[in-house]
Design a protein around this motif. Structure first.
Motif, PDB file in Angstrom:
ATOM      1  N   LYS A 253       0.730  -1.147   0.237  1.00 56.05           N
ATOM      2  CA  LYS A 253      -0.136   0.086   0.074  1.00 56.05           C
ATOM      3  C   LYS A 253       0.804   1.346   0.071  1.00 56.05           C
ATOM      4  CE  LYS A 253      -2.153  -0.987   4.022  1.00 56.05           C
ATOM      5  NZ  LYS A 253      -1.099  -2.376   4.005  1.00 56.05           N
ATOM      6  N   SER A 254       1.712   1.328   0.948  1.00 59.42           N
ATOM      7  CA  SER A 254       2.827   2.357   0.836  1.00 59.42           C
ATOM      8  C   SER A 254       3.398   2.487  -0.387  1.00 59.42           C
ATOM      9  CB  SER A 254       3.591   2.418   2.259  1.00 59.42           C
ATOM     10  OG  SER A 254       2.887   2.276   3.430  1.00 59.42           O
ATOM     11  N   THR A 255       3.975   1.431  -0.851  1.00 70.11           N
ATOM     12  CA  THR A 255       4.757   1.382  -1.965  1.00 70.11           C
ATOM     13  C   THR A 255       4.007   1.971  -3.176  1.00 70.11           C
ATOM     14  OG1 THR A 255       6.085  -0.330  -1.492  1.00 70.11           O
ATOM     15  CG2 THR A 255       5.910  -0.128  -3.589  1.00 70.11           C
TER      16      THR A 255
ATOM     17  N   ALA B  10      -2.683   9.962   1.443  1.00 70.54           N
ATOM     18  CA  ALA B  10      -2.572   9.915   3.119  1.00 70.54           C
ATOM     19  C   ALA B  10      -2.305   8.392   3.327  1.00 70.54           C
ATOM     20  CB  ALA B  10      -3.863  10.453   3.540  1.00 70.54           C
ATOM     21  N   ASP B  11      -1.093   8.008   4.155  1.00 69.86           N
ATOM     22  CA  ASP B  11      -0.734   6.776   4.382  1.00 69.86           C
ATOM     23  C   ASP B  11      -0.972   6.511   5.900  1.00 69.86           C
ATOM     24  OD1 ASP B  11       0.526   4.261   4.502  1.00 69.86           O
ATOM     25  OD2 ASP B  11       2.617   4.997   3.930  1.00 69.86           O
ATOM     26  N   GLU B  12      -1.951   5.917   5.944  1.00 69.90           N
ATOM     27  CA  GLU B  12      -2.668   5.565   7.525  1.00 69.90           C
ATOM     28  C   GLU B  12      -2.410   6.892   8.311  1.00 69.90           C
ATOM     29  OE1 GLU B  12      -1.760   1.869   9.010  1.00 69.90           O
ATOM     30  OE2 GLU B  12      -0.635   1.178   7.300  1.00 69.90           O
ATOM     31  N   PRO B  13      -3.224   7.823   7.952  1.00 68.06           N
ATOM     32  CA  PRO B  13      -3.325   9.116   8.730  1.00 68.06           C
ATOM     33  C   PRO B  13      -3.818   9.201  10.002  1.00 68.06           C
ATOM     34  CG  PRO B  13      -4.820   9.188   7.037  1.00 68.06           C
ATOM     35  CD  PRO B  13      -3.983   8.017   6.568  1.00 68.06           C
TER      36      PRO B  13
HETATM   37 MG    MG Z   1       2.323   0.941   4.720  1.00 71.17          MG
END
Ligand code: MG
Ligand code: ADP
Length: 238
Positions: A56-58, A177-180
């Motif tokens: 997901k972050s990638t 937004a990454d797990e904000p």
């Molecule tokens: Mg991640």
């Protein structure tokens, strides 16, 4: 049903085509993304869930040009930002992309208002109009009385609201937004999630939000799951 299907006459802003990402360095190459496709128009808001380590972050970092694809391409308004040189890519990031991370990454020595203005330092400077925009955004998220406070003097939820304003200060077309809300209690997380949804709609940004919270994801008009290197409809068989 999402706005892609509801509004097919509007040109897409973000197109992700057959995106692949392989990490080398371990014993074997790690194929994290294996042909991700995504089309989003301005104002579209997508939540991505999926197991830890599913990429997901990638995916978010590649869309924001903080990482490069191994395969496939990303188009923003029909342009592939990776065709640009380094300076052009930096301009793209500064002009088009706003990131919100799990940790707020505010500068402790700067005030709330100064933190929101930080992304402007790379550009042509801070004029009165952007200072007003920063104040307006901070008022919009309920922090009008906190402009001169330092990050240590405000709560975790307030810090994350400052980070949202900082991400929006340059009017980015892509809000990523990454797990904000990952570090926030449930009630505060809900409020920050609501702000992201509302502000992205008001600013007509494309919003992609990675989250563990199925409750938050369920409030997004679009929700996909990253599984086995692919973005799938939620609940679809793998
Ligand atoms: Mg991640
Ligand atoms: P998620 O955000 O869904 O938890 P990530 O995108 O952070 O997953 O990571 C996906 C996979 O790729 C993980 O197995 C992770 O260890 C690996 N990975 C991420 N970044 C790198 C890197 N720079 N080099 C090697 N492997 C990486």
């Amino acid at each position: 049903m999402n706005s892609v299907e509801q509004n097919p006459t509007v040109a897409p802003h973000l197109v992700v085509e057959s995106l692949g990402k392989v990490f080398h360095g371990g014993d074997e190459p790690l194929e994290v993304l294996q042909g991700v496709n995504l089309t989003m128009r301005r104002g579209d808001r997508l939540a991505i869930t999926g197991p830890s380590g599913s990429g997901k972050s990638t995916l978010l970092y590649i869309v924001g040009t903080l990482d490069t694809p191994s395969d496939g391409r990303v188009l923003v308004d029909d342009e592939n930002p990776f065709d640009r040189d380094e300076a052009g890519l930096a301009r793209f990031r500064n002009d088009e992309v706003g990131f919100v991370f799990q940790d707020h990454h505010l500068l402790p020595q700067c005030t709330v208002l100064e933190n929101v203005l930080v992304p402007l330092l790379a550009g042509t400077g801070v004029g009165n109009d952007v200072r007003q925009r920063a104040q307006h955004l901070l008022e919009r998220v309920g922090l009008a009385e906190r402009l001169g406070h330092r990050p240590a003097q405000i709560s975790g939820g307030e810090r994350q609201r400052v980070a949202v304003c900082r991400a929006l200060i340059n009017q980015p077309s892509l809000l990523l937004a990454d797990e904000p809300t990952g570090n926030l209690d449930q009630r505060t997380a809900e409020a920050v999630g609501t702000l992201l949804l509302e502000l992205a709609a008001e600013e007509e940004s494309v919003l992609i939000c990675v989250t563990h919270s199925l409750e938050l994801a369920g409030r997004f008009p679009m929700h996909r799951e990253l599984r086995n290197g692919l973005l799938a409809e939620v609940g679809a068989p793998s």
